[in-house]
Enzyme design. Sequence first.
Site, short mmCIF file in Angstrom:
data_model
loop_
_atom_site.label_atom_id
_atom_site.label_comp_id
_atom_site.label_asym_id
_atom_site.label_seq_id
_atom_site.Cartn_x
_atom_site.Cartn_y
_atom_site.Cartn_z
N LYS A 177 13.58 80.41 65.00
CA LYS A 177 14.50 79.77 64.05
C LYS A 177 15.09 80.74 63.03
O LYS A 177 15.17 80.42 61.84
CB LYS A 177 13.82 78.61 63.32
CG LYS A 177 13.35 77.49 64.23
CD LYS A 177 12.80 76.33 63.41
CE LYS A 177 12.26 75.24 64.31
NZ LYS A 177 11.75 74.10 63.54
N LYS A 235 14.36 64.10 64.28
CA LYS A 235 14.50 65.44 64.84
C LYS A 235 14.33 66.48 63.75
O LYS A 235 14.55 66.22 62.57
CB LYS A 235 15.87 65.62 65.50
CG LYS A 235 16.24 64.52 66.50
CD LYS A 235 15.23 64.38 67.63
CE LYS A 235 15.60 63.22 68.54
NZ LYS A 235 14.55 62.88 69.48
N ASP A 236 13.97 67.67 64.18
CA ASP A 236 13.72 68.77 63.27
C ASP A 236 14.94 69.05 62.40
O ASP A 236 16.08 69.00 62.87
CB ASP A 236 13.37 70.01 64.09
CG ASP A 236 12.79 71.12 63.24
OD1 ASP A 236 12.65 70.92 62.03
OD2 ASP A 236 12.49 72.18 63.80
N LYS A 237 14.71 69.35 61.13
CA LYS A 237 15.82 69.65 60.24
C LYS A 237 16.47 70.99 60.59
O LYS A 237 17.69 71.06 60.78
CB LYS A 237 15.36 69.68 58.78
CG LYS A 237 16.48 70.07 57.82
CD LYS A 237 16.03 70.01 56.37
CE LYS A 237 17.19 70.40 55.45
NZ LYS A 237 16.83 70.30 54.02
N SER A 285 17.57 72.83 62.89
CA SER A 285 17.91 72.82 64.30
C SER A 285 19.32 72.28 64.46
O SER A 285 19.96 71.84 63.49
CB SER A 285 16.93 71.93 65.08
OG SER A 285 17.13 70.56 64.74
#
Length: 679
Positions: free
Chosen positions: A64, A263-265, A267
Amino acid sequence: MGWHCPGASYFTLLKPYFLSNPLTTPQRTKRSSITVMSTKSIGESDVGILSYISSLPGFRGILKQRYSDFIVNEVDTDGNVVHLTSLDAPPEIFSESRPTIVHSTSESYASEIESFRSLAGDSDAEILKAFLKQINSGVDDGISPIVFSPDTDKTHRTAVHNFFKKFKFLVTDTIDGPDSSSKCVRVRVDSGVQNNRGRFSKKRKERGDKPFDSRGSDNWPEHVGKFLRFHLYKENKDTQEALGLIGKMLGIQTRSFGFAGTKDKRSISTQRVTVFKQHASRLAALNDRLIGIKLGNFSYIQQGLLLGQLLGNRFTITLRGVVADSEDTIKASAEALGMHGFINYFGLQRFGSGSVPTHLVGASLLRGEWKGAVNMILDPREGETNVIAKAREYYKESDDIDGTLKQLPRYLVAERAILQCLKKCPGNYLQALKAIPRTLRMMYVHSYQSYLWNHAASMRVQKYGIDKVVVGDLVYCKENHTETAAVQNFEEYENEDCGDANSYDSCHLEEMCKLDPPTERNKLVKDSISLMETVHNVKEFSITSMTGSYRRVFQRPKDYEWELISYVDRNLPLAQSDLHNLLKSQSVEISKEEKIADKSINEDLLDSTEQSGCCKKNVQLEAGENENENENKNEQGSQDQLALKLSFTLPASSYATMAIRELLKTSTSVRSILSLFHY
């Protein structure tokens, strides 16, 4: 191979977190007899993540570095990967006539607008002017409420409310502003007034006894599904944040939306969302105003989405700055992950991001330590913003509930619920805990189950390895195997970034419990585990009443692909998002249409060359590529770097970070990830 999420039988084997962790320096608060750790974040070993499947060496890689390095696409219950492929609203299908607002076309509000201008300023006056013009146009659809500028002066807000009493067809209320200290006045058309200015002048009896639903139109055609389903594409935003923004722009509450999982932030993600009684055209019109969010693939359906209604997620993950002793090491690890998978641990997200992990609170609840659990939720903790830290410290020193509530942000759902209950029932800590929305408070005990499961999985792997079944393992019976076994338990809806209690929205929490767990699961596993007696009689926090589901110890990624990529510019995305692909396809279509429209063959060829070149350049710029920058960097002696791009699908509640951990042989905790950036 699968095991049940641990229940009582494991309590005799594993001590509570803060009694068994030698890495933590305990400290005692003046309020609580509970020992609380003082570190800012937890590590993998703290929650039982201890082992690996393979003995291959790890390698360095940055996870990331850019949010485009982590792309998530939801997989629906039919196994379809959710993509954003269109931003257009479907053709209007609402054929039934609807009443329109009746106004005298000669009526002018010029004097009222100028009066309001002196009260609220030019910006808000222009907003009101446009609003009244829209109402006078006779258009019934799409008249959204208006929200004026943030206002911290209660006296001034009262004056604004009083000003609108002269408009009998309008109503006002106060909503939260962009920060905790401000409020905004909202104005909307009154749907229930009884004169000719009302949007719908009929009384409830005259409407066939159909109650007005404030979440959408009360005149919805019978032949159209009451829920609008759309695909939500977002960049570097969590699901609740995105839906909160969309809801504010539509003038509706967040609870009107439904979705299958957060959902993942950090991303880029695409997922399905439903909203009650909203027109696709209204949402499509937001695309020009939204930043980092796009809405598309609209359709009308009969039922809204509930949490857990998904099979899993498709991940495209790019590890940058990969460094190993040789490329063969990277290739061997990548191949091994696809062949053998990884230990299916609950990732660190399951345990929260604060200095007081959620499973620690869960342990107190299971032991019946109500006051201790309350204090752990309310007391000051490290690593939080100054606003939150100040509010927590203020309450600890003063016990002033009203003053604390004024300071606490509204998204701190658990803290606010506890304080509001203690205000009504001082000293009733159990009741205060029950005031927390059910799914949020149950998350604490489920987190402790996950903590125990991780430790049990590590024990099993360390003692017996991965290549054989031993006595005590729970094994799927092939003769009873059904497709139902693939459906995840309704409590295992988490994805990559939803383990923190603070990330939940109070309006949506009650929706999480509506799915029934699949009963067929229990037939698939031989199980002779007996439960201990509970230490208290509060059923929902009782060990004998805890539910669970079977979970694979080893998870193999599906549809697994990988490739090594050489790159120079770290700002250049190495994987294409849905939005990039959509814009690219639209550019190609425009180019084709222009080519067909040209009459001259020579101009045709010239236009084709120019347009394709322009299209290519636009796509590159959309992706963040700059040729001059790349040339300059090469001239300055920049060296090629190596990236590993992985694509795979995981079932719901399996963590992609645990798959990456198996590759790198490195912790996925925040402190470990940060250390990679300084490599």
